[in-house]
Motif scaffolding. Structure first.
Motif: not given
Ligand code: ADP
Length: 393
Positions: A158-159, A161-162, A165-166
């Protein structure tokens, strides 16, 4: 040896009988061991379920027991009636033991099947998988470790991917923000070098615009550089025990002149002694950015009010202006990198859209929080909270 010693202590056997018993036990142990090794090899030779192996172990136990009793019965000349009865009882206990073994084996095999089904689901990308086995033994521990591992990998994914994305959004924002002024400058340069624009007044205006764009670009690159330094932790913060009040007053003094030129008053009020762990140089940048923004939005003859307060845990710094405030739709985005509200985009001195992102990164590095809002009665209001060091008072 242990059984022989027990026989001496308990049954007070004569020495000859003990020798015989020891001899018999040695032979029995060797035969049992031989049979066990053969059974073990047999069970491992091909793929067999845990259930089959456990049943084999129970059968082996029953076999060794029956064989020993048969031989002892022969040596003791037990009557065939008693021997038959004994064998029936033995067969009964062997069956009980097999039934119990089978039940335990089925439970264990079920738990293992659960675990391997869970692992298979994870391998197909289902990271929500959790395994419950409920056997309350090492398999339960294994299932707990499995769930823990899946949870951690999930959080890392999750981290990642985040962050990815950022990073993508940031690259888009940077390219957009750098391309826009460059495109404008190229168009002006081409117009001038192609002779499409020749009158001195227009050329002077183009130069002014281009100087403004170059200014903006270099401010943007400086800010971006600072932000990436903070992000990567390349320049460590120089935290020391300090007083937020003093840092704020120094920063306000630094901006007072340019505020006065715009006809804006900057006032500081509230608590003076606010002991905090602070990097005064870096934190001044936070106050500077907030005051800079307030100054950009404050109308002439208005006041920017900087207040200091404290609660049990926090030192609170509030910067409030009397401008138009922040539009409700913009509020959740003001700390995003390269975010600029419509009004700021159209302002003459275009902002970099990085000032609040830098302020937030510095505040977070101090263990604090920053929030944006609109004050009752109009104007924007920024609230910074830093943990207070009460022990130092
Ligand atoms: P900028 O360089 O555009 O000021 P910031 O990151 O400092 O970038 O601010 C982001 C946006 O937040 C601004 O474009 C503006 O829309 C909004 N904003 C920040 N401070 C104020 C303020 N005091 N009053 C109104 N809007 C503000």
């Amino acid at each position: 040896m242990a059984v022989a010693l027990l026989a001496i202590a308990w049954l007070s056997m004569p020495a000859a009988d003990i020798t015989l018993l020891a001899l018999y036990l040695t032979v029995s142990a060797c035969v049992s061991l031989g049979v066990s090794i053969v059974a073990y090899r047999f069970s491992e030779a091909r793929k067999r379920s845990i259930q089959t192996k456990l049943l084999l172990a129970h059968l082996l136990g029953a076999f060794v027991l029956v064989a020993n009793i048969l031989v002892t019965a022969r040596l003791m000349f037990i009557s065939s009636h008693d021997l038959g009865l004994l064998l029936i009882l033995l067969a009964f206990s062997a069956l009980c033991s097999l039934a119990f073994g089978s039940a335990v084996a089925r439970r264990l095999t079920g738990a293992v099947a659960h675990l391997s089904e869970g692992a298979r689901r994870v391998s197909t990308g289902d990271w929500t998988t959790r395994v419950e086995v409920g056997t309350n033994d090492e398999l339960t521990e294994l299932a707990d470790s499995f769930n823990d591992m899946v949870g951690r990998v999930n959080a890392t994914n999750d981290a990642r991917e985040k962050a990815e994305r950022a990073r993508r959004e940031l690259v888009i924002a940077i390219s957009h923000d750098l391309r826009t002024p460059l495109t404008a400058m190229r168009a002006m340069l081409e117009a001038m070098s192609d002779g499409l624009v020749s009158d001195p007044a227009t050329i002077a205006r183009y130069h002014d615009v281009m100087r403004g764009q170059v200014d903006l670009l270099s401010r943007q690159i400086d800010d971006l550089f600072e932000l990436s330094h903070i992000d990567s932790g390349q320049i460590p913060f120089d935290f020391r025990d300090g007083n937020l009040g003093a840092v704020v007053r120094d920063a306000v003094e630094g901006i007072a002149m340019s505020a006065a030129r715009r006809g804006v008053r900057v006032s500081v009020c509230g608590e003076d002694a606010l002991p905090v762990r602070i990097d005064p140089v870096r934190f001044s940048r936070v106050i500077q950015n907030l005051l800079d923004n307030a100054l950009q939005h404050a109308p002439r003859d208005s006041e920017i009010r900087v207040s200091l307060a404290r609660t049990q845990e926090s030192a609170i710094l509030t910067v409030r202006d009397h401008g138009d405030g922040i539009e409700a739709a913009d509020l959740p985005h003001v700390f995003e990198r390269f975010f600029r509200g419509e009004r700021s985009r159209s302002r003459e001195r275009g902002g970099t859209g990085l000032g609040l992102a830098i302020a937030q990164a510095i505040v977070v590095a101090h263990g604090g929080t920053i929030e944006a809002g609109n004050a009752t009665g109009g104007g924007a209001e920024f609230i910074v909270r830093l943990p207070v060091r009460w022990s130092d008072q």
